[in-house]
Design a protein around this motif. Structure first.
Motif, PDB file in Angstrom:
ATOM      1  N   ASP A  34       0.965  -1.306   0.035  1.00 39.52           N
ATOM      2  CA  ASP A  34      -0.010  -0.056   0.033  1.00 39.52           C
ATOM      3  C   ASP A  34       0.831   1.184   0.062  1.00 39.52           C
ATOM      4  O   ASP A  34       0.436   2.437  -0.027  1.00 39.52           O
ATOM      5  CB  ASP A  34      -0.992   0.154   1.173  1.00 39.52           C
ATOM      6  N   LYS A  35       2.149   1.175   0.068  1.00 36.94           N
ATOM      7  CA  LYS A  35       3.001   2.248  -0.177  1.00 36.94           C
ATOM      8  C   LYS A  35       3.494   2.696  -1.130  1.00 36.94           C
ATOM      9  O   LYS A  35       4.020   1.688  -2.073  1.00 36.94           O
ATOM     10  CB  LYS A  35       4.287   2.133   0.861  1.00 36.94           C
ATOM     11  N   PRO A  36       3.450   3.731  -1.867  1.00 36.84           N
ATOM     12  CA  PRO A  36       3.699   4.066  -3.144  1.00 36.84           C
ATOM     13  C   PRO A  36       5.558   3.832  -3.405  1.00 36.84           C
ATOM     14  O   PRO A  36       5.918   4.096  -2.381  1.00 36.84           O
ATOM     15  CB  PRO A  36       3.820   5.519  -3.157  1.00 36.84           C
ATOM     16  N   LEU A  37       5.383   3.253  -4.475  1.00 38.01           N
ATOM     17  CA  LEU A  37       6.990   2.730  -4.796  1.00 38.01           C
ATOM     18  C   LEU A  37       7.608   3.654  -6.048  1.00 38.01           C
ATOM     19  O   LEU A  37       7.034   3.725  -7.063  1.00 38.01           O
ATOM     20  CB  LEU A  37       6.866   1.336  -5.202  1.00 38.01           C
ATOM     21  N   LEU A  38       8.716   4.204  -5.576  1.00 35.76           N
ATOM     22  CA  LEU A  38       9.366   5.107  -6.641  1.00 35.76           C
ATOM     23  C   LEU A  38      10.578   4.308  -7.179  1.00 35.76           C
ATOM     24  O   LEU A  38      11.129   3.696  -6.941  1.00 35.76           O
ATOM     25  CB  LEU A  38       9.852   6.277  -5.844  1.00 35.76           C
ATOM     26  N   SER A  39      10.323   4.285  -8.639  1.00 35.57           N
ATOM     27  CA  SER A  39      11.512   3.595  -9.441  1.00 35.57           C
ATOM     28  C   SER A  39      12.144   4.666 -10.445  1.00 35.57           C
ATOM     29  O   SER A  39      11.663   5.564 -10.811  1.00 35.57           O
ATOM     30  CB  SER A  39      10.770   2.853 -10.466  1.00 35.57           C
ATOM     31  N   LEU A  40      13.616   4.710  -9.960  1.00 39.79           N
ATOM     32  CA  LEU A  40      14.420   5.624 -10.495  1.00 39.79           C
ATOM     33  C   LEU A  40      15.672   5.102 -11.091  1.00 39.79           C
ATOM     34  O   LEU A  40      16.131   4.000 -10.542  1.00 39.79           O
ATOM     35  CB  LEU A  40      15.019   6.490  -9.095  1.00 39.79           C
ATOM     36  N   ALA A  41      16.271   5.962 -12.111  1.00 39.80           N
ATOM     37  CA  ALA A  41      17.432   5.672 -12.459  1.00 39.80           C
ATOM     38  C   ALA A  41      18.103   7.085 -12.671  1.00 39.80           C
ATOM     39  O   ALA A  41      17.766   8.025 -13.214  1.00 39.80           O
ATOM     40  CB  ALA A  41      17.375   5.009 -13.928  1.00 39.80           C
ATOM     41  N   CYS A  42      19.358   6.924 -11.613  1.00 32.18           N
ATOM     42  CA  CYS A  42      19.913   8.273 -11.817  1.00 32.18           C
ATOM     43  C   CYS A  42      21.334   8.652 -11.412  1.00 32.18           C
ATOM     44  O   CYS A  42      21.881   7.475 -11.142  1.00 32.18           O
ATOM     45  CB  CYS A  42      18.888   9.300 -10.874  1.00 32.18           C
ATOM     46  N   THR A  43      21.555   9.798 -11.376  1.00 29.68           N
ATOM     47  CA  THR A  43      23.144   9.848 -11.147  1.00 29.68           C
ATOM     48  C   THR A  43      23.208  10.038  -9.452  1.00 29.68           C
ATOM     49  O   THR A  43      22.081  10.282  -8.875  1.00 29.68           O
ATOM     50  CB  THR A  43      23.788  11.231 -11.449  1.00 29.68           C
ATOM     51  N   PRO A  44      24.387  10.304  -8.829  1.00 32.02           N
ATOM     52  CA  PRO A  44      24.531  10.345  -7.301  1.00 32.02           C
ATOM     53  C   PRO A  44      23.717  11.586  -6.855  1.00 32.02           C
ATOM     54  O   PRO A  44      23.144  11.629  -6.008  1.00 32.02           O
ATOM     55  CB  PRO A  44      26.034  10.162  -7.042  1.00 32.02           C
ATOM     56  N   GLU A  45      24.133  12.642  -7.933  1.00 29.47           N
ATOM     57  CA  GLU A  45      23.293  13.834  -7.552  1.00 29.47           C
ATOM     58  C   GLU A  45      22.051  13.900  -7.623  1.00 29.47           C
ATOM     59  O   GLU A  45      21.138  14.499  -6.910  1.00 29.47           O
ATOM     60  CB  GLU A  45      24.008  14.907  -8.631  1.00 29.47           C
ATOM     61  N   GLY A  46      21.563  12.949  -8.631  1.00 37.15           N
ATOM     62  CA  GLY A  46      20.042  12.918  -8.674  1.00 37.15           C
ATOM     63  C   GLY A  46      19.388  12.442  -7.487  1.00 37.15           C
ATOM     64  O   GLY A  46      18.428  12.695  -7.023  1.00 37.15           O
ATOM     65  N   VAL A  47      20.230  11.398  -6.863  1.00 38.19           N
ATOM     66  CA  VAL A  47      19.564  10.586  -5.817  1.00 38.19           C
ATOM     67  C   VAL A  47      19.522  11.994  -4.598  1.00 38.19           C
ATOM     68  O   VAL A  47      18.581  11.838  -4.029  1.00 38.19           O
ATOM     69  CB  VAL A  47      20.548   9.780  -5.080  1.00 38.19           C
ATOM     70  N   GLN A  48      20.464  12.614  -4.485  1.00 37.10           N
ATOM     71  CA  GLN A  48      20.405  13.491  -3.570  1.00 37.10           C
ATOM     72  C   GLN A  48      19.264  14.824  -3.667  1.00 37.10           C
ATOM     73  O   GLN A  48      18.667  15.173  -2.914  1.00 37.10           O
ATOM     74  CB  GLN A  48      21.573  14.660  -3.700  1.00 37.10           C
ATOM     75  N   LEU A  49      19.115  15.201  -5.160  1.00 35.86           N
ATOM     76  CA  LEU A  49      17.990  15.828  -5.423  1.00 35.86           C
ATOM     77  C   LEU A  49      16.776  15.345  -4.976  1.00 35.86           C
ATOM     78  O   LEU A  49      15.768  16.135  -4.432  1.00 35.86           O
ATOM     79  CB  LEU A  49      17.995  16.453  -6.949  1.00 35.86           C
ATOM     80  N   VAL A  50      16.520  14.002  -5.322  1.00 34.15           N
ATOM     81  CA  VAL A  50      15.316  13.224  -4.930  1.00 34.15           C
ATOM     82  C   VAL A  50      15.085  13.293  -3.472  1.00 34.15           C
ATOM     83  O   VAL A  50      14.187  13.621  -2.700  1.00 34.15           O
ATOM     84  CB  VAL A  50      15.195  11.872  -5.571  1.00 34.15           C
ATOM     85  N   ASN A  51      16.095  13.027  -2.737  1.00 33.72           N
ATOM     86  CA  ASN A  51      16.067  12.778  -1.218  1.00 33.72           C
ATOM     87  C   ASN A  51      15.584  14.316  -0.535  1.00 33.72           C
ATOM     88  O   ASN A  51      14.903  14.042   0.039  1.00 33.72           O
ATOM     89  CB  ASN A  51      17.687  12.540  -0.721  1.00 33.72           C
ATOM     90  N   ASP A  52      16.134  15.388  -1.275  1.00 30.92           N
ATOM     91  CA  ASP A  52      15.855  16.437  -0.785  1.00 30.92           C
ATOM     92  C   ASP A  52      14.452  17.052  -0.929  1.00 30.92           C
ATOM     93  O   ASP A  52      13.850  17.320   0.175  1.00 30.92           O
ATOM     94  CB  ASP A  52      16.817  17.565  -1.399  1.00 30.92           C
ATOM     95  N   TYR A  53      13.973  16.685  -2.156  1.00 31.31           N
ATOM     96  CA  TYR A  53      12.641  16.827  -2.429  1.00 31.31           C
ATOM     97  C   TYR A  53      11.733  15.997  -1.532  1.00 31.31           C
ATOM     98  O   TYR A  53      10.618  16.843  -1.074  1.00 31.31           O
ATOM     99  CB  TYR A  53      12.635  16.729  -4.101  1.00 31.31           C
ATOM    100  N   MET A  54      11.816  14.984  -1.651  1.00 33.52           N
ATOM    101  CA  MET A  54      10.842  14.113  -0.702  1.00 33.52           C
ATOM    102  C   MET A  54      10.758  14.307   0.600  1.00 33.52           C
ATOM    103  O   MET A  54       9.698  14.366   1.215  1.00 33.52           O
ATOM    104  CB  MET A  54      11.048  12.716  -0.819  1.00 33.52           C
ATOM    105  N   GLU A  55      12.161  14.693   0.996  1.00 32.49           N
ATOM    106  CA  GLU A  55      11.984  15.002   2.438  1.00 32.49           C
ATOM    107  C   GLU A  55      11.173  16.471   2.735  1.00 32.49           C
ATOM    108  O   GLU A  55      10.449  16.399   3.700  1.00 32.49           O
ATOM    109  CB  GLU A  55      13.518  15.341   2.977  1.00 32.49           C
ATOM    110  N   GLU A  56      11.339  17.413   1.668  1.00 35.27           N
ATOM    111  CA  GLU A  56      10.771  18.536   1.965  1.00 35.27           C
ATOM    112  C   GLU A  56       9.303  18.379   1.752  1.00 35.27           C
ATOM    113  O   GLU A  56       8.453  19.239   2.495  1.00 35.27           O
ATOM    114  CB  GLU A  56      11.306  19.754   0.654  1.00 35.27           C
ATOM    115  N   ARG A  57       8.901  17.637   1.127  1.00 31.72           N
ATOM    116  CA  ARG A  57       7.306  17.070   0.879  1.00 31.72           C
ATOM    117  C   ARG A  57       6.895  16.445   1.902  1.00 31.72           C
ATOM    118  O   ARG A  57       5.705  16.047   1.665  1.00 31.72           O
ATOM    119  CB  ARG A  57       7.133  16.648  -0.557  1.00 31.72           C
ATOM    120  N   ALA A  58       7.726  15.958   2.672  1.00 30.37           N
ATOM    121  CA  ALA A  58       7.147  15.234   4.025  1.00 30.37           C
ATOM    122  C   ALA A  58       6.960  13.863   3.703  1.00 30.37           C
ATOM    123  O   ALA A  58       6.126  13.101   4.282  1.00 30.37           O
ATOM    124  CB  ALA A  58       5.989  15.698   4.927  1.00 30.37           C
ATOM    125  N   PHE A  59       7.286  13.245   2.572  1.00 28.12           N
ATOM    126  CA  PHE A  59       7.107  11.695   2.349  1.00 28.12           C
ATOM    127  C   PHE A  59       8.093  11.255   3.399  1.00 28.12           C
ATOM    128  O   PHE A  59       9.417  11.547   3.532  1.00 28.12           O
ATOM    129  CB  PHE A  59       7.658  11.263   0.833  1.00 28.12           C
TER     130      PHE A  59
END
Lengths: 352, 543
Positions: A34-59
Motif C-alpha cells: 500500500d506504500k507508493p514505490l518510486l522507480s528511479l535511474a539516476c546519478t548520485p546528484e540525482g539521488v540527492q535531489l530526490v532525497n531533498d525533494y521528498m523530505e521537503e514534501r514530508a514523504f
C-alpha cells in the motif's frame, strides 16, 4: 519468466533496450503493497535531489531495494550510476485524504521529480505508485537482465502481473523514457507497431491532462487515451475501443447505440488511432487487455494454462514458457475485438 | 486623308485580339452570332489582290470591296477570350489571342471601377503547390490498397461537444444518453460552395443540384450543396431533396422570406444553415448581383425589383461576434427546432483567428461550423480592385485557426471548412487532402464546379465576365437564349464524374500514408519545399 517469453521473439529485438512494469509485487516489496514505490535511474546528484525533494514534501521513506548489479565489463548496457526502488509513506496530512487526492499527489510528485532530474540531466523517474515497479534500460536485453541479475530466480523480484518489451522505440531518438511500456496512475501500456495519428493524438492529449507529458514515443498516446477514457471520463472499458478505432459509419448506422457511438466519435475524433499497432495494457485492478488497430496490421496472441495467461506478439514466445498449453485455446484477436484477462485468469473476448 | 486620332482605343489596347484568316472564312456569320460580348462584327474591307489565272504568269491586280469579320476597337465590347467564335467556326478561321501589349487596365475605368467575375489576375505562386504528401508508408507502417481497402471518408458539420461535457451516464457496462446534444451530420468532406440562383443560371444551378442528389442517391457520397444567398425554388424547398441543401442567409437576406414561408410545408430539414458574413474574393465588399442578371424569375425568388442587388458588407444591426452568435444562431436554431446545424462563413482575414477563438468560447455551443473563404474563392461579380487587392490566402489562416484551437484543446469542436482556390489547378482532391492534413475538416469547392459545366474563365484574365450577364457558356447569365447553351444533364454528369474521381484520388492519397479515415491535423504527413512555408505552417521542410 517474462524474459523467457521474450527470448524466442529475438528477431523483434534490435538490442536497443529493455523495459518492464511489474504490478502486484511479491518478494522484497510484499510488505509494502500500500506504500507508493518510486522507480528511479539516476546519478548520485540525482539521488540527492530526490532525497531533498521528498523530505521537503514530508514523504517518509519506509523501504528501499537497490539491485546488486553485475558489472561485468563486456555487457552491452548503457547503465545509469544508480538504480533506486523505494517505498514511501504518504505525508502525514495525506493519510486521511481521499483516494483521488492521493493519486493526484503521486502523479504531481512524479512530474515534479521528472522535471527536477531533467533540468541537469540527473536521471529518470519512471513510476511512483503503490505496488508498481518500473525498470527501463538501454542496451542488449539479455545483457541488461544479466546486469540486474534478473535470470536469478531468487524470489526477490517477482510479481503477478508483468508487462515487458525488449526494444527501444524506433521512430525517435533513443531516450530512456521512450522505452515501452509506459505507466500513468496505475495504467500500463506497451504496443507493437506505430501510431500514424501520433501528431493529432499528441496535439489533443497535451491539453487534456497534466500527466500527458513526454510524447517520446508515438505509442505513448495509447496509454494516455486509455487513462483518459477509464480514469478521467470513467467510461466502461468497452468504449476504449470505440474511441481509438471507431466503427465505420455504415456499421454504426445499424447499431441501436448509434447516437452514443457517434457522439464519442465526434468528441474524441483526435484520439482515434489509424496506424498499424497492437496494444497490450494492464489496468490498476490487475486486468490485462489487448486490442488492435482498425485494420489489424500487427500480430498478437493470447494463450494460457490453469495458472498463467500471457499476451505476446508472436506465438513462439508463448511456446517458450507454456509449451504444454492447449494450443487450440490460443486466441488471435481480430481488428474489432478486445481481450480482457481478469485476475482469476478468466479470459473474455468480445467484439467492439 | 483622315487625321490620326492618337487617343482612340485600338484593338491592340485590348486584352484579347481576334486572329482572323479571311482566306479560310466562308462568311457564315456563326462567330458573330455566338459572340455574346458583341466584340466582332461583319464589315467591309477594300482589298487589293494579285491574280494569275493562266498557265503562265499573267499577273493582274484587282481591287474589290470584300466582307470580313472585324474586331471592334471598343472597351465596352472588348473580347474576353472566351473562344466561342473559335469553337463554332467550321473552318478554323478565327480565334482570340492573348495580347501582351494590352492597355486595358489603364483605359477601362471611364465608367467607374472595372467589374469582373471572381478570378484574380494577379497570380502569386500557390502555397499548396509547394506542399507534398511526404510521409509515405513503406515497411513498418504499411500503405493500404486504395482499390480494395474500406475507407471511412466523412466529416462533421455541427457543433461538437467536449467528451467531458457529453450528457452520458454509465449504466452497467454501457453509456446512456440523458439529454439531447447539438445536431452533427457526418457528410462528405467536400461541400458544393454557395453560388446563388441568380449568380448562376437556373440551368447551371440545377445541374449542380442534380449532381449533388445523384451523388447522394446513386453513389453513396453524402455531398451537400449550399444554396448561396438568394433563396431557392419552392419545389425544392418542399421536396425530399432539401436534405442535401445547406440554406444560406447572407447580409442581404435575399430569398429568406420565401424560405420562411415554405417552412410549414417542408417535408424534411435542410442539411444545414450557413450564415455568410463575408466571402473570399471580395471580402468586406458584400454581395453584388448586377441588374443585367436580375431576370423576372430572380425577382420572384428574391422578392426584389429589377435593380442591381447589393448585399451590405455586414449584417446590419449586428455589432459583435457575440451578438451574431446569439441573435442569428439562436433564432435560426430555434426555427428549425435545434435539429439543423447552423454554421458561419467568413472571409479569411488577419482577424479570422480572433473570430474563431470567440466562436469556440460561445457559451450556447451553437455554432455548427466555421467556414472560411480565401482570396482565391468566389465566383460572383466584383470590382476588380476588391477582387485583386483584398483578401487573405487561405492556407496559413486555416493553419492559424487550427493551431489556435489546438492551444486550447478545442480542435474539432467547431468543424473548420475551408475554400478559396481548392481545385484551382484542376486537382481538388490533392488540395483537399493537404488542407485536411493542415487541420480542415472539409473543403468547399465552387469554381471548379462551374468549370466542369463549361466555364472557360481562368486566372489569366480569360473571360472573367460573370458580372455582365453575357456569359457565353450559359452558366453565369439569365439571358434565356444563352442559358439554353448549357446542357444540364451533361453538366451534372461532368460534376458527378469529377467527384467520383475526387473520391478515388482521395483514397489514393489516404492509402500511402496508411490511413483509412480522414487525417485531420496530420501535418506530419506533409512536407514542403519552401522553407518559409515550412516555418509558417509548422510542417517538415524538404529540399
Amino acid at each position: 519468466m517474462a524474459l523467457n517469453l521474450m527470448l524466442p521473439q529475438q528477431e523483434g529485438h534490435d538490442n536497443s533496450g529493455f523495459a518492464m512494469v511489474m504490478q502486484d509485487l511479491e518478494g522484497v516489496f510484499s510488505h509494502y503493497k500500500d506504500k507508493p514505490l518510486l522507480s528511479l535511474a539516476c546519478t548520485p546528484e540525482g539521488v540527492q535531489l530526490v532525497n531533498d525533494y521528498m523530505e521537503e514534501r514530508a514523504f517518509v521513506q519506509v523501504a528501499q531495494w537497490v539491485p546488486e548489479v553485475d558489472k561485468r565489463p563486456d555487457l552491452k548496457i548503457n547503465a545509469m550510476p544508480r538504480y533506486v526502488f523505494r517505498n514511501y509513506d504518504y505525508p502525514e496530512e495525506y493519510r486521511t485524504r481521499s483516494q483521488k487526492e492521493r493519486e493526484d499527489l503521486l502523479l504531481d510528485t512524479r512530474l515534479e521529480l521528472r522535471a527536477l532530474l531533467a533540468e541537469k540531466q540527473n536521471g529518470f523517474v519512471y513510476s511512483f505508485w503503490p505496488d508498481v515497479l518500473t525498470l527501463k534500460e538501454i542496451g542488449d536485453p539479455a545483457d541488461i537482465a544479466v546486469y540486474f541479475r534478473l535470470w536469478n530466480n531468487d524470489g526477490r523480484l517477482t510479481a503477478r502481473n508483468i508487462v515487458t518489451q525488449c526494444r527501444q522505440n524506433t521512430n525517435y531518438a533513443i531516450v530512456r523514457y521512450a522505452a515501452h511500456p509506459f505507466f500513468l496512475q496505475g495504467y500500463t501500456v506497451c504496443a507493437n507497431g506505430e501510431n500514424t495519428f501520433f501528431t493529432k493524438n499528441k496535439e489533443f492529449q497535451k491539453s487534456l491532462h497534466r500527466g500527458y507529458v513526454g510524447f517520446e514515443s508515438d505509442s505513448q498516446n495509447f496509454l494516455y487515451t486509455l487513462h483518459y477514457v477509464l480514469h478521467e471520463l470513467r467510461w466502461p472499458i468497452k468504449y476504449y475501443k470505440h474511441v481509438i478505432t471507431p466503427l465505420p459509419f455504415v456499421e454504426v448506422e445499424k447499431r441501436a447505440d448509434r447516437k452514443v457511438l457517434n457522439l464519442i466519435r465526434e468528441s474524441l475524433a483526435h484520439l482515434e488511432i489509424n496506424g498499424p499497432n497492437t496494444i497490450i495494457g494492464l489496468l490498476p485492478d490487475g486486468k490485462m487487455i489487448t486490442c488492435c488497430d482498425s485494420k489489424k496490421l500487427r500480430p498478437v496472441v493470447v494463450g494460457g494454462t490453469s495458472d498463467m495467461v500471457a499476451i505476446a506478439s508472436e506465438v513462439c514466445g508463448l511456446n517458450a514458457i507454456m509449451p504444454d498449453r492447449d494450443l487450440s485455446k490460443d486466441i488471435y484477436p481480430n481488428e474489432r475485438e478486445m481481450v480482457v484477462i481478469d485476475n482469476d485468469l478468466a479470459v473474455q473476448r468480445w467484439n467492439q | 486623308m483622315e487625321s490620326v486620332r492618337t487617343q482612340d482605343v485600338s484593338v491592340n489596347d485590348l486584352r484579347w485580339k481576334i486572329e482572323y484568316r479571311p482566306d479560310l472564312c466562308t462568311m457564315c456569320g456563326s462567330c458573330v452570332a455566338a459572340c455574346t460580348f458583341n466584340a466582332i462584327d461583319v464589315g467591309m474591307m477594300r482589298r487589293s489582290i494579285t491574280l494569275s489565272r493562266k498557265a503562265f504568269p499573267d499577273p493582274t491586280q484587282e481591287h474589290s470591296a470584300r466582307p470580313v469579320i472585324m474586331q471592334k476597337p471598343s472597351i465596352p465590347s472588348a473580347c474576353v477570350g472566351c473562344g466561342m467564335c473559335e469553337k463554332i467556326c467550321p473552318n478554323a478561321a478565327i480565334k482570340p489571342v492573348r495580347n501582351q501589349d494590352t492597355r486595358f487596365s489603364v483605359l477601362a475605368r471611364q465608367h467607374g471601377p472595372v467589374k469582373r467575375g471572381g478570378r484574380t489576375n494577379l497570380n502569386p505562386p500557390r502555397t499548396l503547390d509547394s506542399i507534398f504528401v511526404g510521409r509515405i508508408s513503406q515497411m513498418t507502417d504499411p500503405a493500404l490498397d486504395s482499390e480494395r481497402h474500406t475507407f471511412d471518408i466523412r466529416s462533421p458539420l455541427g457543433r461538437v461537444m467536449l467528451a467531458k461535457e457529453l450528457p452520458l451516464r454509465v449504466d452497467g457496462d454501457s453509456l446512456v444518453l440523458t439529454e439531447s446534444t447539438p445536431p452533427v451530420h457526418w457528410i462528405y468532406p467536400a461541400i458544393f460552395s454557395d453560388m446563388s440562383i441568380g449568380a448562376l443560371s437556373t440551368r447551371a444551378w440545377e445541374a449542380i443540384a442534380l449532381a449533388a442528389a445523384y451523388l447522394n442517391e446513386k453513389c453513396g457520397m453524402p455531398v451537400r450543396m449550399c444554396s448561396g444567398e438568394g433563396g431557392m425554388p419552392i419545389k425544392l424547398l418542399e421536396s425530399d431533396q432539401l436534405k442535401y441543401m445547406i440554406l444560406q442567409i447572407a447580409s442581404g437576406h435575399f430569398g429568406w422570406n420565401r424560405i420562411i414561408k415554405a417552412m410549414p410545408r417542408m417535408k424534411t430539414d435542410p442539411a444545414g444553415v450557413l450564415i455568410k458574413i463575408g466571402q473570399g474574393a471580395k471580402p468586406g465588399d458584400g454581395g453584388l448581383l448586377p441588374a443585367a442578371k436580375v431576370a423576372p424569375h430572380i425577382q420572384a425568388i428574391r422578392g426584389v425589383p429589377k435593380a442591381t442587388l447589393h448585399s451590405p458588407p455586414n449584417h446590419q444591426g449586428l455589432y459583435s461576434i457575440e451578438e451574431s452568435v446569439q441573435k442569428m444562431h439562436l433564432s435560426l436554431n430555434a426555427a428549425f427546432g435545434f435539429r439543423v446545424p447552423v454554421a458561419i462563413k467568413c472571409a479569411a482575414s488577419a482577424t479570422s483567428v480572433s473570430v474563431y477563438n470567440n466562436l469556440l468560447r460561445d457559451p450556447y455551443k451553437i455554432c455548427g461550423g466555421f467556414f472560411m473563404d480565401g482570396i482565391q474563392g468566389g465566383t460572383g461579380a466584383a470590382n476588380e480592385v476588391s477582387l485583386e487587392h483584398t483578401g487573405h490566402p487561405i492556407v496559413s489562416k486555416l493553419r492559424d485557426c487550427y493551431m489556435a484551437a489546438v492551444a486550447h484543446g478545442l480542435q474539432g469542436q467547431i468543424p473548420l471548412w475551408v475554400g478559396g482556390g481548392i481545385g484551382l489547378t484542376g486537382n481538388a482532391a490533392a488540395d483537399a487532402f493537404k488542407m485536411i492534413c493542415l487541420g480542415a475538416n472539409g473543403v468547399i469547392i465552387g469554381k471548379i464546379l462551374i468549370q466542369l459545366l463549361g466555364c472557360v474563365g481562368n486566372e489569366h484574365g480569360r473571360c472573367n465576365a460573370c458580372n455582365t450577364g453575357k456569359c457565353p457558356t450559359g452558366i453565369c447569365t439569365q439571358d434565356p437564349r444563352l442559358v439554353k447553351r448549357l446542357d444540364v444533364d451533361r453538366g451534372a454528369q461532368n460534376i458527378v464524374d469529377y467527384m467520383l474521381a475526387f473520391d478515388s484520388e482521395l483514397r489514393k492519397l489516404l492509402a500511402p500514408v496508411g490511413n483509412s479515415s480522414l487525417p485531420v491535423g496530420r501535418s506530419d504527413a506533409l512536407v514542403t519545399t519552401d522553407k518559409a512555408v515550412a516555418d509558417k505552417l509548422d510542417i517538415q521542410y524538404a529540399c
